[in-house]
Design an enzyme around this catalytic site. Structure first.
Site, PDB file in Angstrom:
ATOM      1  N   ASP A 293       0.859  -1.164   0.000  1.00 14.12           N
ATOM      2  CA  ASP A 293       0.000   0.000   0.000  1.00 14.12           C
ATOM      3  C   ASP A 293       0.913   1.237   0.000  1.00 14.12           C
ATOM      4  O   ASP A 293       2.131   1.142   0.192  1.00 14.12           O
ATOM      5  CB  ASP A 293      -0.959   0.001   1.192  1.00 14.12           C
ATOM      6  CG  ASP A 293      -2.180   0.879   0.918  1.00 14.12           C
ATOM      7  OD1 ASP A 293      -2.102   1.779   0.048  1.00 14.12           O
ATOM      8  OD2 ASP A 293      -3.215   0.681   1.574  1.00 14.12           O
TER       9      ASP A 293
HETATM   10  C1  NOJ Z   1      -3.879   3.943   0.024  1.00 10.17           C
HETATM   11  C2  NOJ Z   1      -5.081   3.061   0.114  1.00 10.17           C
HETATM   12  O1  NOJ Z   1      -5.074   2.376   1.352  1.00 10.17           O
HETATM   13  C3  NOJ Z   1      -5.173   2.042  -0.997  1.00 10.17           C
HETATM   14  O2  NOJ Z   1      -6.408   1.387  -0.918  1.00 10.17           O
HETATM   15  C4  NOJ Z   1      -4.975   2.692  -2.334  1.00 10.17           C
HETATM   16  O3  NOJ Z   1      -5.072   1.718  -3.344  1.00 10.17           O
HETATM   17  C5  NOJ Z   1      -3.622   3.392  -2.354  1.00 10.17           C
HETATM   18  N1  NOJ Z   1      -3.573   4.386  -1.316  1.00 10.17           N
HETATM   19  C6  NOJ Z   1      -3.333   4.045  -3.691  1.00 10.17           C
HETATM   20  O4  NOJ Z   1      -4.134   5.144  -3.864  1.00 10.17           O
END
Ligand code: NOJ
Length: 736
Positions: A293
């Protein structure tokens, strides 16, 4: 337009010329589209330097970062060797320009894979996932994901960070909106549906994208509903609750997974060898890759696991995390770690292989560029809008309908009141991709289109979504007094759910509740239309409203669907995929909990009911469905034998409608304690008025009666089981 097309043609021509200029015999194997993918990868790997390999394992961004929670250091001069980019734009040209750099300026011409959060639609925004689950219609969800894939791929996105399949028991957690509710089986079914919708049969098709199951794993077990925090998950619960949807998603062919932010009982998801390597890669045989993430590798420092970013890179990579999203840990330290012997070249090759495999499967080596089309050709196409409208209709849940107030029949004067009535933006929900406020019809306009010719309408805002300005109450009350029926539209702003959107209470702000109390003075029937990204605490509103329709954040076409339900043009068929607690204090509350040591009135709350306001599976219709006797093919079975169960359901009302039958099992006594009941299958069917249909459940004894232990091993014990449908229970004996 012409200029764009010209640039695209030039890019294409450039590639072709580069290829044909070289001696055919010297064309490397990895560029041979006819060669098997694994051989192409072997060939390419054999030509890559360590630096080039490391770059494949990093993801940066391109375009204007449209997410306030994605905080990080943007790389302005993106290297041609970068493995992946998050693509924040809709213009194929921007992508093609960057891709041209990768294809022509990097030594080996490895294409970039472009990812983006396409969560519930790209431009044609359809209901949030939590709403989708309440449709109990995975086929329709698959179609919606296919629409999103088409819009995204044609705009330059090859890979979506979706579906989110984190089983959620705590609606204070803002991200409850993004998953398919509280049940592991349901999350698994919708995981498979969305993977099929996004990916289709051929990832290289111009209208498909690679899927990414997230957030692996246990992110939703957040303590007290707070985001990013510690999660306490026993091995048993990991296997019972959090892993099952991922296993189904992997089996459905999901190309990638995203590692989670959360600390799983001492080992963060992004440094967890057990979940990423032992379970995912070794046991389930997943051959795609795991991306972190956003900034999750670096977060290992905040979590107290790694004392430096370099150490964080080592922990994550050794645990099986292949690609670093925006931590700049792999790009800064991986080479050094290999040179120091902390990471082996074989490990690097394995991760790069996984990344390249996806690029080959997506056909990026053959088709690195996105054909330039105009937005009209891609977005909001009539057939796409049709899918969004059907999904919105089916996701809405009629929670209450006292004295059959709905559908609105005779009432000639409708007062439309509330902060959500003329508010298109919040209907889109969080993570609404490139959705635009102007695309969403407001609830008021939807009602006007539906009732305009049949009834008079008056509007008053009454109050804002929050705050303490009561100056609009008088006008709202006057409209209510004038009317025959009041439609009050309340709810949450779209920023109140999604990432970093935890709330300490799931009640609506007091001002909204007060507005309803004020309207009640008019003595007219009240229909409450709720726009929200989570279950709400409704106990004070419930007693004041005659009918309640939960429409979630329904997307661009939600207004027309809502109005159609109110008018009776559409018979509601949604049922809750998540429990509505009576009050926030009951959280966590979910249907498949384990049994208590005390029965009766012991162990219950002394101040409020211990029952939810609306349980899992609740949802009303304008017609009635009568269930016949649930009949099993046998009441005694042996291991390995077949068992099936049937029930006839009749639509005894006068309207056509749809019914979903939920099949649960229970194992009253087992060598480990088991939930009170567990959903094992569901099916939704359409009925004509008066029609009878048979619902059928083929029980797989191992899968449905069996259980997993804390190591994920499956067991089936002899003894008594129950199959539960609505209020019927059938006993089945399993003998050795
Ligand atoms: C953080 C989020 O937790 C995740 O779900 C997302 O795909 C990423 N950022 C990218 O934007």
């Amino acid at each position: 337009m012409k200029k764009r097309a010209l640039i695209y043609m030039l890019c294409l021509l450039g590639t072709l010329c580069t290829l044909s200029a070289k001696d055919k015999k010297s064309t490397p194997l990895y560029k041979d589209a006819k060669a098997p993918i694994e051989r192409r990868i072997d060939d390419l790997l054999s030509r890559m330097t360590l630096e080039e390999k490391v770059m494949q394992l990093n993801q940066y961004t391109l375009g204007q970062n449209n997410n306030v929670n994605n905080i990080g250091e943007e790389v302005k001069n993106i290297p041609a060797e970068i493995g992946s980019l998050i693509y924040f734009d809709v213009d194929p040209e921007l992508r093609n320009g960057m891709q041209k750099k990768a294809m022509e300026e990097s030594r080996l011409g490895i294409p970039i894979v472009f990812g983006y959060d396409v969560i519930h639609g790209f431009r044609t925004v359809y209901p949030i996932s939590l709403g989708q689950a309440c449709s109990w219609n995975p086929g329709l969800v698959e179609q919606a994901c296919a629409v999103a894939a088409q819009e995204a791929r044609m705009s330059g996105v090859d890979w979506t960070f979706s579906p989110m399949i984190d089983v959620a028991h705590d609606p204070r957690w803002g991200r409850v909106a993004e998953g398919y509710g509280e049940d592991p089986y349901t999350n698994g079914v919708f995981a498979a549906a969305s993977v099929h919708g996004y990916q289709g049969d051929d990832l290289s098709a111009k209208d498909r994208v690679a899927a990414c199951l997230k957030h692996y794993v246990g992110y939703s077990a957040s303590e007290a509903g707070r985001d990013y925090v510690y999660t306490e998950i026993s091995q048993q619960t990991l296997w019972d609750t959090y892993l099952p949807p991922y296993e189904v998603g992997v089996k459905a062919g999901a190309a990638t997974l995203m590692s989670s932010f959360n600390d799983i009982s001492g080992v963060p998801g992004s440094a967890n060898h057990y979940t990423m390597t032992e379970v995912l890669k070794n046991r389930w045989g997943h051959d795609g890759f795991v991306v972190s993430d956003w900034g999750a590798v670096k977060q290992l420092e905040n979590q107290g696991l790694a004392s430096t970013k370099k150490e964080a890179a080592r922990y994550s990579f050794n645990a099986g995390l292949d690609m670093d999203m925006m931590s700049h840990a792999y790009d800064s330290h991986m080479k050094e770690l290999v040179e120091e012997g902390k990471i082996t070249m074989a490990q690097i090759d394995e991760s790069v292989r996984r990344v390249l495999r996806l690029k080959f499967r997506l056909g990026l080596f053959e088709q690195p560029y996105t054909p330039v089309t105009n937005e009209k050709e891609r977005f909001l196409r009539p057939q796409s809008m049709e899918v969004a409208v059907r999904l919105a209709e089916e996701s809405m849940v009629l929670l209450k309908n006292e004295n059959q107030l709905l559908p609105v029949a005779r009432q000639k004067r409708i007062a439309v009141i509330g902060p959500m009535a003329k508010n298109g933006a919040d209907l889109l929900g969080s993570w609404c991709g490139h959705g635009q406020d102007k695309d969403a019809e407001t609830l008021y306009d939807g009602l006007l289109a539906e009732f305009g010719k049949k009834a008079g309408m008056r509007y008053a805002e009454g109050c804002k979504v929050e705050g303490d300005d009561r100056s609009g109450f008088a006008e709202a009350l006057a409209a209510a007094q004038w009317s025959d029926i009041v439609v009050v539209c309340l709810g949450e702003k779209k920023e109140w759910s999604g990432e970093n959107a935890s709330r300490s209470t799931i009640a609506l702000p007091q001002i909204q509740e007060e507005l309803v109390t004020e309207l009640k003075k008019a003595g007219k029937p009240i229909v409450l239309v709720l726009v929200s990204g989570r279950p709400l605490e409704l106990n004070r509103l419930e007693s004041q409203c005659d009918a309640i329709l939960e429409i979630w954040q329904p997307g661009v076409n939600g207004a027309r669907s809502m109005a159609g339900i109110l008018s009776g043009r559409i018979n509601p068929s949604g049922k809750l995929a998540i429990t509505f607690p009576y009050s926030t204090g009951q959280i966590p509350i979910y249907y498949n909990r384990r049994k208590s040591g005390r029965r009766g009135n012991q162990g219950i709350y002394q101040d409020i009911t211990s029952e939810p306001l609306y349980p899992f599976g609740h949802g009303l219709s304008y017609t009635e469905f009568k269930y016949g006797t649930v009949t099993p093919s046998a009441t005694r079975v042996k291991r390995g034998e077949k068992l099936s169960v049937e029930v006839n359901v009749t639509n005894t009302g006068t309207r056509d409608g749809a019914e979903t039958v939920h099949w649960f099992i229970a194992d009253p006594y087992c060598s480990i304690t088991r939930p009170m009941k567990e959903l094992k299958y569901f099916e939704k069917q359409q009925f004509k008025a008066g029609e009878t249909k048979t619902f059928h459940f083929d029980v797989d004894l191992e899968r449905d009666f069996g259980f997993v232990n804390k190591n994920g091993e499956r067991f089936l014990e002899a003894g008594e089981y129950e199959i539960i449908v609505k209020d019927q229970k059938v006993k089945i004996e399993l003998v050795e």
